[in-house]
Design an enzyme around this catalytic site. Structure first.
Site, mmCIF file in Angstrom:
data_model
loop_
_atom_site.group_PDB
_atom_site.id
_atom_site.type_symbol
_atom_site.label_atom_id
_atom_site.label_comp_id
_atom_site.label_asym_id
_atom_site.label_seq_id
_atom_site.Cartn_x
_atom_site.Cartn_y
_atom_site.Cartn_z
ATOM 1 N N LYS A 217 -9.105 -1.912 -5.762
ATOM 2 C CA LYS A 217 -8.330 -1.837 -4.251
ATOM 3 C C LYS A 217 -6.833 -1.864 -4.852
ATOM 4 O O LYS A 217 -6.607 -2.731 -5.698
ATOM 5 C CB LYS A 217 -8.780 -2.941 -3.453
ATOM 6 C CG LYS A 217 -8.287 -2.770 -2.121
ATOM 7 C CD LYS A 217 -8.533 -4.110 -1.259
ATOM 8 C CE LYS A 217 -8.017 -3.917 0.226
ATOM 9 N NZ LYS A 217 -8.618 -4.830 1.166
ATOM 10 N N SER B 81 -10.190 -3.284 5.769
ATOM 11 C CA SER B 81 -9.100 -2.620 5.266
ATOM 12 C C SER B 81 -9.452 -1.863 3.974
ATOM 13 O O SER B 81 -8.993 -1.082 3.393
ATOM 14 C CB SER B 81 -7.956 -3.515 4.917
ATOM 15 O OG SER B 81 -8.271 -4.476 3.839
ATOM 16 N N SER C 180 -12.593 -7.323 6.052
ATOM 17 C CA SER C 180 -12.134 -6.421 5.227
ATOM 18 C C SER C 180 -13.059 -5.639 4.091
ATOM 19 O O SER C 180 -12.831 -4.705 3.724
ATOM 20 C CB SER C 180 -10.591 -6.460 4.417
ATOM 21 O OG SER C 180 -9.811 -6.407 5.676
#
Lengths: 493, 484
Positions: free
Chosen positions: A78, A158, A182
């Site tokens: 990420k 997210s 997330s």
């Protein structure tokens, strides 16, 4: 050779150990897959050269008899994790050109265990969002589509890039971060497993901060076993993070005994919301039945402060963010938009550098901390947070784990919830936020399909630092659910 | 004595409170491992944490915590075993995080007290409200580029103790005495070097005026004053400014003001309305700071003797006057120097030599004690020579001057210059005979009853012996000869 990208981490580990293929071959297969899936926009930065280099080194280590827990496993990272000399963006314009001179503790741990980096994956800007529609680098597309139409769907957020990358077989696993859901919600939206460990289990050092008291890194994989393997490699005490906890990391994979006889599973009655579609309610009921069939005892519990979780989360997280993001000021790194004086430079830089959702949250947070409002908002929210944690403490005196749906809907189309009222989007976190506020470990695993063929997730929560019970139960649920559906590979270019 | 301003409408009393920022003596910063050395090359002592790079986290420096507790104990203050770090949010170019980590509601040290020393040995107790730990900001430099400001982050993140006094001070002299005493205590403790020129100690001064006996007036805060003299000047200017406003029927606005030492005036920086809203909240990157009694007691056991205790000991055990004792303990180096001189010697005589001759010469030459050409040991040797009768007090002063000039040892100078006191009765008798022979008229007067002339003869004998004759022996031998 069969498609190496379809393997789980555990299978690849065995294949590598048996010499059926090399890390370089495994990585090459994923690089090909990554190229083909570019239409999903999962990656912000692809690092194929680095991947091959790392895979080569991994094969050499293996030849010398050194094998880490993630030896040769290609991963997506990420883009909230700082990676040395590799662009790190947090999906924000304001970090333009930022290449850290340091490596986050979590990624360092993974590399030390032999993992290979394929690239940096997309996310909601600064991890603020539940649909991956707020990235400066564009929307990430969910590899799944409804059976009824070809409309592109959101991957959740997210950690949408992480979810999409893993679901589309461009990486064997990905790091995610979870502040209010997330990791878990995008895992549910893309039919994969996502685990948020206990707050303090993984170091936050080198992870771009959103809300410090909530942010926690975790694995996103295609099986519960993979999540256990990867979490073990990521976790551990870090003296550089004062909130990381000095506890030994257990062998999480060993927790997968398949035996949950006599385990008490709590079903929180407050999570039976009228607004949640019937198919999600019935999947939840199915989950209850599966666990019961495996010998668990089902106990109805009450988490009375649940309804205050979202409002307090949407005070605390933005409040912390308003302070955490103050460092992006155009002075030292990233974007700078010149102005007539310092204040003007700040305004222009931050107005241009931050997207509208980030700006909205910074304004909410600034307001909540302002003189005259602090007691009514921030302090009150912290009090509610303590009550929510108490609710869980009480419940965990009675039960060993808690089963809930992960999200109140399946993946939705772009613009469906991002067009008007932001509260519509915030409601997506309703089942994930309470555990975040309490710092508890939680996992989402795919357990069934919606009426129009989209994956739906179930969530298991556990006591602080009892990831093992969560993993063990998830393993049983995974087996019972027999979730084998796969997205069609329409995206392959 | 409080400062009273006599206005046209009556007397005004000045009320002062101080917030002193003292840099913690520590090798590394409050939340990072960077060095803290003064005067290093710009931006050479900056870690990723100090520069607030993304994802960086603070980790508390235990040494700084120890130093704060140590200071708290030195101020006889309450030590809080549980304290909390908060973020004070504001934007400035030299504040990389966009917030300063400080302690707002729950400081590490609570109420304490400082005894200040005033003229004529008078003392007053000044309350300490609190002491808390916080980070320093970096430094903005505005005069090295025509259109840009430059930033040096060496100071960013350095540990400061903010020490807040109660509004107990009543005059510029008391404010000066307060800061001097605080500096002295910090130096004794080794928790701050107290160097105001290098910015290790800076004061925010709060001033208000009121009619004697009435409640406090509205205060103004003057930020960042870095010399004792400027603090006093600022108070005088500011108090008079406020009196002028009040006497003209106006009201004082609560505001932050800047003291301009060049113009000798204070100017408004920002009013209460423009004041920053710092949006304090507990720093979620740090756990509350907690330690136990054992931690405190270990530090307490290691505390040095502080100036007040030392002064009492000098007066009670060494018989030194309160005034002299006050002078000697004001600076730890002076007290240490004095104690080295006085060790095994006459304490009062030692005190006189340190305060009189040594300080006199240091002041005259603008030198500080640390670069004194006369060491404590060599001053001690000089005193030994007086005590054992080798030289007289008067000769000793001469020898001292020479020691101060050349750095030579007392004994060597006495030897070299043949200053050894003469106690040889034969030589002294010969000198007496010479003096008597040369002053027959005076001898007659003396014998006629003019006793006072005895001193004249002593002087003459001393002169004849180049001042080296032992005055006691001279007295002893002279009287029978004069009496005939």
């Amino acid at each position: 050779m069969s498609d190496l990208t379809r393997l789980t981490i555990a299978e690849a580990r065995d294949g590598l150990a048996a010499g059926k293929f090399s890390a370089v071959e495994l990585t090459a297969a994923h690089i090909t897959s990554m190229d083909a899936a570019r239409g999903l926009n999962a990656y912000i930065t692809e690092t194929p050269e680095k991947a091959v280099e790392m895979a080569t080194a991994s094969d050499q280590r293996r030849a010398q008899g050194t094998v880490g827990k993630m030896e040769g496993i290609p991963l997506a990272i990420k883009d909230l994790f700082c990676t040395k000399d590799t662009l790190t963006t947090a999906a924000s314009h304001i970090l333009d050109g930022f290449k850290p001179k340091y490596e986050s503790t979590v990624t360092t741990n993974l590399w030390n265990e032999g993992a290979v980096m394929l690239g940096k994956v997309n996310l909601d800007e600064f991890a603020m969002g539940s649909s991956n529609e707020t990235s400066f680098y564009g929307n990430v597309v969910n590899p799944w589509r409804r059976q009824t139409d070809d409309q592109p769907l959101v991957p959740g957020g997210s950690s949408g890039g992480s979810a999409s990358a893993v679901a589309a077989y461009t990486a064997m696993g990905a790091t995610g971060t979870d502040t209010g859901g997330s990791i878990r919600q995008p895992a549910a939206f893309t039919g994969i497993v996502g685990m948020k460990p206990t707050y303090g289990r993984c170091s936050r050092w080198g992870v771009v901060a959103f809300a410090s008291s909530l942010d926690q890194a975790g694995p996103m994989t295609r099986s519960v076993r993979d999540a256990a393997i990867m979490l073990e490699a990521m976790a551990g005490f870090d003296p550089k993070d004062s909130t990381s906890v000095d506890m030994d990391v257990p062998n999480f994979e060993a927790a997968l005994t398949g035996d949950i006889k006599g385990l008490k599973v709590g079903i929180p009655k407050e999570y039976r919301l009228d607004s949640v579609p019937a198919e999600i309610q019935s999947l939840w009921d199915k989950g209850i039945e599966w666990l019961k069939a495996a010998g668990a005892e089902i106990v109805e519990i009450s988490l009375p402060h649940t309804k205050y979780a979202l409002p307090s989360y949407y005070i605390i997280a933005p409040a912390e963010a308003s302070s955490n993001l103050a460092r992006y000021d155009g002075v030292r790194y990233g974007l700078r938009v010149e102005g007539k004086d310092l204040a003007d430079m700040y305004s222009r830089t931050r107005a241009e550098g931050f997207g509208s959702e980030v700006q909205r949250r910074l304004l909410i947070g600034t307001y909540a901390l302002s003189a005259g409002y602090y007691d009514a908002y921030y302090l009150k929210a912290q009090k509610v947070r303590a009550r929510i944690a108490e609710d869980f403490n009480t419940a965990f005196k009675e039960v060993d784990t808690i089963l809930t749906p992960t999200a109140p809907s399946a993946a939705f189309a772009f613009g469906e919830k991002s067009g008007g009222d932001p509260l519509e989007m915030y409601l997506n976190d309703v089942f994930t936020v309470p555990a975040s506020l309490a710092g508890l470990p939680g996992i989402s695993l795919p357990a069934g399909l919606s009426g129009d063929g989209l994956p739906l997730g179930l969530q298991l929560l556990g006591r602080p630092f009892d990831e093992e019970t969560v993993i063990r139960t998830a393993g049983v649920l995974e087996e019972a659910a027999e979730f084998t559906a796969k997205p069609s590979d329409w995206w392959r270019g | 004595m409080g400062m009273i301003i006599q206005g046209a409408t009556g007397d005004w009393e000045v009320v002062i409170g101080m917030e002193v920022h003292a840099q913690v003596t520590s090798k590394s910063k409050l939340f990072s491992g960077s060095a803290t050395e003064y005067g290093a090359e710009q931006n050479s002592q900056v870690s990723f944490v100090d520069a607030a790079m993304p994802g960086m986290l603070p980790v508390i420096n235990e040494k700084a915590v120890e130093q704060a507790v140590r200071t708290g104990l030195g101020l006889k203050a309450k030590i809080n075993k549980h304290s909390v770090f908060d973020r004070k949010n504001y934007f400035y170019a030299d504040l990389p995080q966009g917030y300063q980590i400080s302690q707002f509601l729950q400081p590490i040290v609570g109420e304490g007290v400082i005894t200040i020393d005033l003229k004529d040995g008078e003392t007053r107790e000044i309350g300490i409200t609190r002491l808390h730990l916080e980070q320093d900001a970096g430094k903005s430099i505005h005069d090295q580029h025509p259109s840009m400001s430059l930033v040096d982050l060496n100071r960013s993140g350095i540990a400061l103790m903010e020490i807040v006094s109660d509004p107990d001070l009543r005059s510029p002299e008391e404010a000066a005495a307060y800061i001097k005493k605080l500096r002295s205590i910090l130096r004794y403790l080794g928790t701050c070097d107290g160097n105001m020129e290098e910015g290790s100690m800076r004061a925010d001064v709060n001033v208000s005026v009121r009619r004697p006996g009435e409640p406090f007036g509205t205060r103004c805060e003057m930020k960042n004053i870095n010399s004792v003299r400027f603090i006093q000047q600022a108070i005088i200017y500011e108090a008079n400014r406020q009196v002028d406003i009040l006497e003209a029927g106006g009201t004082v606005d609560q505001e932050t003001r800047l003291y301009d030492s060049v113009e000798g005036e204070t100017r408004s920086m920002r009013s209460k309305e423009e004041a920053h809203d710092y949006r304090y909240f507990p720093d979620p990157d740090l756990l509350p700071l907690e330690f136990d009694d054992a931690f405190i007691e270990k530090i307490r056991a290691d505390l040095p003797e502080l100036p007040d205790d030392k002064k009492a000991r000098f007066v009670n055990d060494l018989g030194i006057t309160a005034y002299d004792a006050g002078v000697l303990v004001a600076e730890k180096e002076i007290a240490d120097f004095f104690e080295a001189v006085a060790k095994g010697r006459d304490a009062k005589l030692s005190a006189n030599w340190v305060i009189g001759e040594l300080f006199g010469n240091l002041n005259r030459t603008g030198k500080s004690l640390s670069d004194s050409p006369v060491s404590a040991d060599s001053l001690g040797e000089l005193i030994d020579l007086i005590k054992d009768g080798t030289i007289s007090n008067r000769i000793a002063k001469e020898v001292f001057e020479e020691m101060f000039e050349t750095g030579k040892a007392a004994e060597a100078i006495v030897e070299e210059k043949g200053l050894k006191q003469v106690s040889d009765t034969g030589a002294i008798e010969a000198a007496i005979d010479e003096v008597i022979a040369a002053n027959q008229d005076k001898v007659a007067e003396y014998r006629g009853g003019k006793d006072k002339l005895f001193g004249f003869f002593v002087g003459q004998v001393m002169k004849a012996t180049g001042g080296k004759a032992n005055p006691g022996v001279v007295n002893q031998l002279l009287r029978p000869k004069l009496d005939g």
